[in-house]
Design an enzyme around this catalytic site. Structure first.
Site, PDB file in Angstrom:
ATOM      1  N   ALA A 127      -8.165  73.128  49.828  1.00  0.00           N
ATOM      2  CA  ALA A 127      -7.347  72.107  50.472  1.00  0.00           C
ATOM      3  C   ALA A 127      -6.886  71.022  49.489  1.00  0.00           C
ATOM      4  O   ALA A 127      -6.055  70.188  49.829  1.00  0.00           O
ATOM      5  CB  ALA A 127      -8.124  71.461  51.615  1.00  0.00           C
ATOM      6  N   CYS A 128      -7.401  71.056  48.279  1.00  0.00           N
ATOM      7  CA  CYS A 128      -7.121  70.028  47.269  1.00  0.00           C
ATOM      8  C   CYS A 128      -5.904  70.407  46.430  1.00  0.00           C
ATOM      9  O   CYS A 128      -5.869  71.487  45.833  1.00  0.00           O
ATOM     10  CB  CYS A 128      -8.357  69.871  46.387  1.00  0.00           C
ATOM     11  SG  CYS A 128      -8.101  68.917  44.881  1.00  0.00           S
TER      12      CYS A 128
END
Length: 119
Positions: free
Chosen positions: A8-9
């Protein structure tokens, strides 16, 4: 080499994209699912040449809940910090690349990823 990521980064996705573009041979470790042990975190810290508080994401909710800003940052507190990182992996700064030469780098920039590729 191995890269610790949170998919998700955006910094993690950017680092993986750069590794792919450069044809690097690496493995991905989703460290929130495959949580590193305290010993693995200690090994990565040794490779980075950093202290646990140097790779701790202090703005995470868990950091605030634990009161990490007030924790001592000294040799006697090192194990406590490492334990907190292993129990709350969201606190670990990302991405981290462990290079084949035994070193590691926090790969938050293109320059840092390229540095790891050159090792």
């Amino acid at each position: 080499m191995e890269i610790w990521i949170n998919p998700a980064c955006s910094k993690c996705r950017g680092a993986v994209s750069l590794l792919d573009a450069e044809g690097a041979d690496y493995t991905v470790r989703r460290y929130l699912e495959d949580v590193p042990s305290a010993a693995e975190i200690q090994d990565v810290l040794d490779r980075l040449g950093l202290e646990p508080w140097d790779i701790t994401r202090m703005q995470e909710a868990a950091a605030k809940e634990l009161g990490l800003k007030e924790w001592p940052r000294d040799a006697g507190s090192r194990e406590r910090w490492v334990t907190a990182l292993s129990e709350h992996p969201k606190l670990i700064q990302r991405p981290i690349i462990t290079a084949d030469d035994g070193t590691a780098v926090v790969a938050r920039s293109e320059e840092a990823v390229r540095d790891a590729l050159g090792r």
